[in-house]
Design a protein around this motif. Sequence first.
Motif, PDB file in Angstrom:
ATOM      1  N   THR A 191       0.880  -1.179  -0.159  1.00  0.00           N
ATOM      2  CA  THR A 191      -0.062   0.133  -0.115  1.00  0.00           C
ATOM      3  C   THR A 191       0.960   1.320   0.098  1.00  0.00           C
ATOM      4  O   THR A 191       0.388   2.236  -0.465  1.00  0.00           O
ATOM      5  CB  THR A 191      -1.002  -0.046   1.363  1.00  0.00           C
ATOM      6  OG1 THR A 191      -0.235  -0.003   2.500  1.00  0.00           O
ATOM      7  CG2 THR A 191      -1.921  -1.069   1.306  1.00  0.00           C
ATOM      8  N   LYS A 192       2.228   1.300   0.481  1.00  0.00           N
ATOM      9  CA  LYS A 192       3.037   2.450   0.428  1.00  0.00           C
ATOM     10  C   LYS A 192       3.377   2.761  -1.008  1.00  0.00           C
ATOM     11  O   LYS A 192       3.948   3.695  -0.918  1.00  0.00           O
ATOM     12  CB  LYS A 192       4.251   2.038   1.449  1.00  0.00           C
ATOM     13  CG  LYS A 192       3.876   1.884   2.728  1.00  0.00           C
ATOM     14  CD  LYS A 192       5.155   1.633   3.782  1.00  0.00           C
ATOM     15  CE  LYS A 192       4.453   1.328   5.067  1.00  0.00           C
ATOM     16  NZ  LYS A 192       5.830   1.268   6.132  1.00  0.00           N
ATOM     17  N   ASN A 193       3.507   1.749  -1.931  1.00  0.00           N
ATOM     18  CA  ASN A 193       3.789   1.947  -3.278  1.00  0.00           C
ATOM     19  C   ASN A 193       2.597   2.045  -4.351  1.00  0.00           C
ATOM     20  O   ASN A 193       2.892   1.817  -5.548  1.00  0.00           O
ATOM     21  CB  ASN A 193       4.856   0.593  -3.657  1.00  0.00           C
ATOM     22  CG  ASN A 193       6.031   0.831  -3.008  1.00  0.00           C
ATOM     23  OD1 ASN A 193       6.799   1.761  -2.899  1.00  0.00           O
ATOM     24  ND2 ASN A 193       6.442  -0.437  -2.065  1.00  0.00           N
ATOM     25  N   ILE A 194       1.539   2.149  -3.801  1.00  0.00           N
ATOM     26  CA  ILE A 194       0.549   2.585  -4.442  1.00  0.00           C
ATOM     27  C   ILE A 194       0.116   3.886  -4.364  1.00  0.00           C
ATOM     28  O   ILE A 194      -0.160   4.409  -3.188  1.00  0.00           O
ATOM     29  CB  ILE A 194      -0.649   1.360  -4.393  1.00  0.00           C
ATOM     30  CG1 ILE A 194      -0.368   0.203  -5.080  1.00  0.00           C
ATOM     31  CG2 ILE A 194      -1.873   1.977  -5.138  1.00  0.00           C
ATOM     32  CD1 ILE A 194      -1.455  -0.965  -4.671  1.00  0.00           C
ATOM     33  N   ILE A 195      -0.074   4.650  -5.208  1.00  0.00           N
ATOM     34  CA  ILE A 195      -0.403   6.232  -5.014  1.00  0.00           C
ATOM     35  C   ILE A 195      -1.867   6.405  -5.867  1.00  0.00           C
ATOM     36  O   ILE A 195      -2.091   5.882  -6.791  1.00  0.00           O
ATOM     37  CB  ILE A 195       0.471   7.010  -5.862  1.00  0.00           C
ATOM     38  CG1 ILE A 195       1.892   7.261  -5.210  1.00  0.00           C
ATOM     39  CG2 ILE A 195       0.107   8.628  -5.685  1.00  0.00           C
ATOM     40  CD1 ILE A 195       2.845   7.943  -5.682  1.00  0.00           C
ATOM     41  N   CYS A 196      -2.710   6.961  -5.169  1.00  0.00           N
ATOM     42  CA  CYS A 196      -4.047   7.525  -5.426  1.00  0.00           C
ATOM     43  C   CYS A 196      -4.000   8.872  -5.742  1.00  0.00           C
ATOM     44  O   CYS A 196      -3.625   9.703  -4.906  1.00  0.00           O
ATOM     45  CB  CYS A 196      -5.084   7.172  -4.250  1.00  0.00           C
ATOM     46  SG  CYS A 196      -5.328   5.380  -3.984  1.00  0.00           S
ATOM     47  N   MET A 197      -4.442   9.376  -6.938  1.00  0.00           N
ATOM     48  CA  MET A 197      -4.305  10.820  -7.327  1.00  0.00           C
ATOM     49  C   MET A 197      -5.863  11.305  -7.658  1.00  0.00           C
ATOM     50  O   MET A 197      -6.497  10.240  -8.305  1.00  0.00           O
ATOM     51  CB  MET A 197      -3.690  11.063  -8.589  1.00  0.00           C
ATOM     52  CG  MET A 197      -2.178  10.553  -8.302  1.00  0.00           C
ATOM     53  SD  MET A 197      -1.151  11.002  -9.750  1.00  0.00           S
ATOM     54  CE  MET A 197       0.595  10.839  -9.346  1.00  0.00           C
ATOM     55  N   TYR A 198      -6.352  12.499  -7.427  1.00  0.00           N
ATOM     56  CA  TYR A 198      -7.366  13.111  -7.739  1.00  0.00           C
ATOM     57  C   TYR A 198      -7.103  14.405  -8.555  1.00  0.00           C
ATOM     58  O   TYR A 198      -6.224  14.935  -8.138  1.00  0.00           O
ATOM     59  CB  TYR A 198      -8.418  13.500  -6.614  1.00  0.00           C
ATOM     60  CG  TYR A 198      -9.286  14.716  -6.880  1.00  0.00           C
ATOM     61  CD1 TYR A 198     -10.340  14.610  -7.623  1.00  0.00           C
ATOM     62  CD2 TYR A 198      -8.676  15.827  -6.344  1.00  0.00           C
ATOM     63  CE1 TYR A 198     -11.167  15.612  -7.757  1.00  0.00           C
ATOM     64  CE2 TYR A 198      -9.508  17.017  -6.363  1.00  0.00           C
ATOM     65  CZ  TYR A 198     -10.498  17.014  -7.190  1.00  0.00           C
ATOM     66  OH  TYR A 198     -11.416  17.982  -7.465  1.00  0.00           O
ATOM     67  N   TYR A 199      -7.628  14.470  -9.676  1.00  0.00           N
ATOM     68  CA  TYR A 199      -7.614  15.606 -10.604  1.00  0.00           C
ATOM     69  C   TYR A 199      -8.586  16.207 -10.946  1.00  0.00           C
ATOM     70  O   TYR A 199      -9.720  15.572 -11.382  1.00  0.00           O
ATOM     71  CB  TYR A 199      -6.654  15.288 -11.641  1.00  0.00           C
ATOM     72  CG  TYR A 199      -6.284  16.494 -12.797  1.00  0.00           C
ATOM     73  CD1 TYR A 199      -5.521  17.467 -12.356  1.00  0.00           C
ATOM     74  CD2 TYR A 199      -6.738  16.436 -14.058  1.00  0.00           C
ATOM     75  CE1 TYR A 199      -5.229  18.557 -13.001  1.00  0.00           C
ATOM     76  CE2 TYR A 199      -6.323  17.450 -14.793  1.00  0.00           C
ATOM     77  CZ  TYR A 199      -5.622  18.490 -14.291  1.00  0.00           C
ATOM     78  OH  TYR A 199      -5.157  19.619 -15.148  1.00  0.00           O
ATOM     79  N   GLU A 200      -8.897  17.750 -10.824  1.00  0.00           N
ATOM     80  CA  GLU A 200      -9.810  18.435 -11.291  1.00  0.00           C
ATOM     81  C   GLU A 200      -9.258  19.717 -12.050  1.00  0.00           C
ATOM     82  O   GLU A 200      -8.491  20.444 -11.558  1.00  0.00           O
ATOM     83  CB  GLU A 200     -10.711  18.901 -10.195  1.00  0.00           C
ATOM     84  CG  GLU A 200     -11.925  19.704 -10.482  1.00  0.00           C
ATOM     85  CD  GLU A 200     -12.764  20.060  -9.274  1.00  0.00           C
ATOM     86  OE1 GLU A 200     -13.758  20.696  -9.609  1.00  0.00           O
ATOM     87  OE2 GLU A 200     -12.151  19.751  -8.147  1.00  0.00           O
ATOM     88  N   ALA A 201      -9.945  19.842 -13.151  1.00  0.00           N
ATOM     89  CA  ALA A 201      -9.599  21.007 -14.181  1.00  0.00           C
ATOM     90  C   ALA A 201     -10.842  21.716 -14.346  1.00  0.00           C
ATOM     91  O   ALA A 201     -11.431  21.065 -15.300  1.00  0.00           O
ATOM     92  CB  ALA A 201      -8.442  20.587 -15.122  1.00  0.00           C
ATOM     93  N   ASN A 202     -11.125  22.869 -14.103  1.00  0.00           N
ATOM     94  CA  ASN A 202     -12.473  23.454 -14.570  1.00  0.00           C
ATOM     95  C   ASN A 202     -12.012  24.812 -15.123  1.00  0.00           C
ATOM     96  O   ASN A 202     -11.030  25.666 -14.939  1.00  0.00           O
ATOM     97  CB  ASN A 202     -13.065  23.889 -13.258  1.00  0.00           C
ATOM     98  CG  ASN A 202     -13.859  22.581 -12.612  1.00  0.00           C
ATOM     99  OD1 ASN A 202     -14.196  21.645 -13.124  1.00  0.00           O
ATOM    100  ND2 ASN A 202     -13.714  22.613 -11.183  1.00  0.00           N
ATOM    101  N   LYS A 203     -12.828  24.992 -16.167  1.00  0.00           N
ATOM    102  CA  LYS A 203     -12.670  26.413 -16.956  1.00  0.00           C
ATOM    103  C   LYS A 203     -12.776  27.428 -15.862  1.00  0.00           C
ATOM    104  O   LYS A 203     -13.599  27.607 -14.845  1.00  0.00           O
ATOM    105  CB  LYS A 203     -13.825  26.491 -17.771  1.00  0.00           C
ATOM    106  CG  LYS A 203     -13.686  25.366 -19.103  1.00  0.00           C
ATOM    107  CD  LYS A 203     -14.598  25.863 -20.207  1.00  0.00           C
ATOM    108  CE  LYS A 203     -14.496  24.530 -21.138  1.00  0.00           C
ATOM    109  NZ  LYS A 203     -15.574  24.843 -22.420  1.00  0.00           N
TER     110      LYS A 203
END
Length: 230
Positions: A191-203
Amino acid sequence: MSAAEYNAIVKKYIASKFFGELKTQLEVLVDAISSVSGKYVWYNGYKDEEDNEAVIEHLERVFAYELYYQWRKLMDDNSSDLTLNGEISKEVYDDIILKQTTFYFPDMVLHKGQENKDKQMIVCEIKRKHSFNPNKFKKDIEKLSWYIDEKRFSAPFKCGVFILVGYHLGECWSKNYLDTIREINITSECTKNIICMYYEANKGSSNKLVISTLYDLINNPNALTDKLKK
């Protein structure tokens, strides 16, 4: 907070967890994701009332193809000796004892060929908020855990990355998600070598990228990198 400020926080977090070439390549991935504009994040120009799964797959690919393009550009600028592939087959043992195998097709892989055991760097799975639920999250995390497990994979990756587009990890993280992860046969070290990313790009607003290792997400959800600014 500007996109550059978010990236600085994210890279500070990466530097606290990873080292050497993996750290460098994760920083390149951060820059690539942050370069994907909102029109590729919130694209909704495809409809198929008879096949919702086809709609979701199409929408995820809109983001994935642009990410591939931005990632490749940065790799070329840095003269990387690695190769970025999309949906290339990877063979994983379904049963360690019986040595039964199944082929999976991760959304993206950064490596130096299929057989180079020392240069299997990053493997990615991507989901948009429209297709995100506890069972699909569990399936993707389970696959990432296999890709980085040397017992199941002859050439394991150094890091697995789960990218969630348009949905905040903190908003979706609940007991249901935590319970599904606990059902997976996954070690604490994995679990230390798995990264969770969240990405949001709004106008009209700054791009926002938030990351956490799966380990931190499970044990301390408040450790999400957007909290580091406080």
